[in-house]
Every structure is written in structure tokens, then in C-alpha cells.
Write an enzyme that holds these catalytic residues in place. Sequence first.
Site, PDB file in Angstrom:
ATOM      1  N   CYS B  86       0.838  -1.210   0.000  1.00 46.96           N
ATOM      2  CA  CYS B  86       0.000   0.000   0.000  1.00 46.96           C
ATOM      3  C   CYS B  86       0.873   1.260   0.000  1.00 46.96           C
ATOM      4  O   CYS B  86       1.495   1.571  -0.999  1.00 46.96           O
ATOM      5  CB  CYS B  86      -0.957  -0.057   1.182  1.00 46.96           C
ATOM      6  SG  CYS B  86      -2.380   1.028   0.962  1.00 46.96           S
ATOM      7  N   HIS B 194      -3.614  -5.663   1.110  1.00 44.69           N
ATOM      8  CA  HIS B 194      -2.931  -5.865   2.391  1.00 44.69           C
ATOM      9  C   HIS B 194      -2.945  -7.335   2.801  1.00 44.69           C
ATOM     10  O   HIS B 194      -3.843  -7.754   3.535  1.00 44.69           O
ATOM     11  CB  HIS B 194      -3.662  -5.074   3.486  1.00 44.69           C
ATOM     12  CG  HIS B 194      -3.403  -3.607   3.449  1.00 44.69           C
ATOM     13  ND1 HIS B 194      -2.373  -3.013   4.137  1.00 44.69           N
ATOM     14  CD2 HIS B 194      -4.054  -2.609   2.812  1.00 44.69           C
ATOM     15  CE1 HIS B 194      -2.399  -1.707   3.930  1.00 44.69           C
ATOM     16  NE2 HIS B 194      -3.402  -1.429   3.129  1.00 44.69           N
ATOM     17  N   GLU B 196      -1.266  -8.801   5.010  1.00 42.84           N
ATOM     18  CA  GLU B 196      -1.121  -8.949   6.469  1.00 42.84           C
ATOM     19  C   GLU B 196      -2.463  -8.808   7.182  1.00 42.84           C
ATOM     20  O   GLU B 196      -2.575  -9.167   8.351  1.00 42.84           O
ATOM     21  CB  GLU B 196      -0.091  -7.947   7.012  1.00 42.84           C
ATOM     22  CG  GLU B 196      -0.589  -6.527   7.278  1.00 42.84           C
ATOM     23  CD  GLU B 196      -0.733  -5.670   6.018  1.00 42.84           C
ATOM     24  OE1 GLU B 196      -0.571  -6.196   4.903  1.00 42.84           O
ATOM     25  OE2 GLU B 196      -1.026  -4.463   6.151  1.00 42.84           O
TER      26      GLU B 196
END
Lengths: 79, 221
Positions: B86, B194, B196
Site C-alpha cells: 500500500c 494488504h 497482512e
Amino acid sequence: MKALVYVRLKSEVLDPQGQAIESALKNLGQKKISNVRQGKLIEMDINSHNIDEVKKTVDQVTKTLLANTVIEEYSIEIK
Amino acid sequence: MDVTIISFPGTNCDVDTANAVSRKLNTIPKIISCKEKEIPKSDLIIIPGGFSYGDYLRSGAIAAREPVMLDLVNKAKNGVYILGICNGFQILTEVNLLPGVLLKNNSLKFISKTIKIKIIRNDTFFTSSFAKNETVSIPVAHHDGNFFIEKKALMEIEDNQQIAMRYVDPINGSLNDIAGLYNQKFNVLGLMPHPERAIDIRTGSDDGIKFFESMLNFANI
């Protein structure tokens, strides 16, 4: 001396902010306005009276940080 | 595997990323400040998501000129794996480790939702656990995810097969629906989604685990 750096999106890059402003202007009844583009103006003071040195410095910092030349073009005004 | 995460003022995904690395890469990453001049010896360096310097000037622009970046660029040239997520992707384009730039979403809206992403390549350090062209669900959360590059350079990155992933449905105006991109040597990856945030099904999706599995498999070879 004072330097003004104008940073604009290149003409081939879509400018959704400009389009949003244009649409707001049309809503205000300004039907004759078109091709609105939004840019940036960055002002700075430079402690030097040597105009060539000032131009060189401003050009360098503009290329290094102020403008991303992939998408933006710039012009510099020294006062 | 030695992993370092770089944190900038305004970074907000460093701890989530460290958590995902600890849980899925089985290693405790070091989180370092962008003011450091040297990055500790690392196999993988991650630039996490967030809003470094409040996205002032252009997203990623000020972060890209921080002291740590000189060493990052050197390490990238020496083949260290670098992942930008990002805002990390935006920073990697600003420091010229990846081509192009991420403009404001064409809707001018912040987009925060879990969407479908197609993994284009499965033969790299970052994606070997995916099937080719596998479609996965991963969250995005960005205002500036609209990938732009001039025509000739777009043809080049397509010809070199540098596209890592694409949005299944267009969301932000990205050219060719590009959601993630490699450098020419495939050791640097920038992605808007994302992973994660997708490591536990209880928070919506665990499709992000495969990124970490890929890296782990590669490290164990």
C-alpha cells in the site's frame, strides 16, 4: 529571493480533482467553463542574490522532490 | 529468515505486518525507524502501509527521501527481497525501485473493502504457493491506488511480465487493473492489497497466508 514553483499534472494524466471542481462549477451555473485542472503552487525564500544559483537550486529541488516527472510538469518563477 | 520492517511517521500497519511475519514466517522481525542510515542484515525488508508524512506533497514522496532509503536502494540492487504494501508500494515508486506512480482513485473516494485479486505469476519469491491466475480475497484500503505509467513503459512492464496481480473488477482506475508490480529482477514487489490483514478467517479472509507461505518455502530451499 523568492521562488514560486508551479506543479501541474501532465495533460495526458487524468485529473479527477479537476473534473470534480469542473462539475461543481457547472452546478453553480458556469456552463462555459471546461478543462479544469488542479495543480500546486509551492513558495519558498532562498537566502541568495545570485539569480543563476537560485534558479539552479530550485530546479534541482523540484526535480528531486517537489514534482514527480512521471506524471507532473513544472515551471519556476523567481522574484 | 531475517526480516526488517521500516516505520515512517504516519505508518500504521507496521505492527500488523510484524504480527503476520511472526505468526506466519516464524521469525521476529525488527522494526526500524526511517531515520536509520543502515538497515540490519535482512533477507526481506518490508515497507508497510499507512500514511507516511500524512501523504503531504504526494503519497510516499517525502518518505522516499528519508535517510534509510539510500541503503534500501543499495540492498535492492544487491538482490535483497523488498516488499512494499500500500503506502509501501507508493514509496517504492517514488524512490524509483518500481516504475510508474499511484494517483488518486478515479472516484476520489477512499476504498476500504475486501476484494478479488488475481495472482498473475506464481514463480517468484513472494507468490510460489499460489496457483497460476489464482483468484484470492484480500482487503484494500487506499485513496491513491490508481496505477499510472506512460504508454511505452506500460507496454514494457507487460512484455517483461512484471505484473504481479490484477483487480478482478476495476476499482480505482488503475491502468490494466494493475494491483501489484515487480521490478525487472523480481526481487522488489509493490502491492496495494494488504495480505497482512488476511491471515485469519475470523477477520474475513486468510488468503494472505499464502504470501507468507511462499516466502517461507523459498527461504527453506
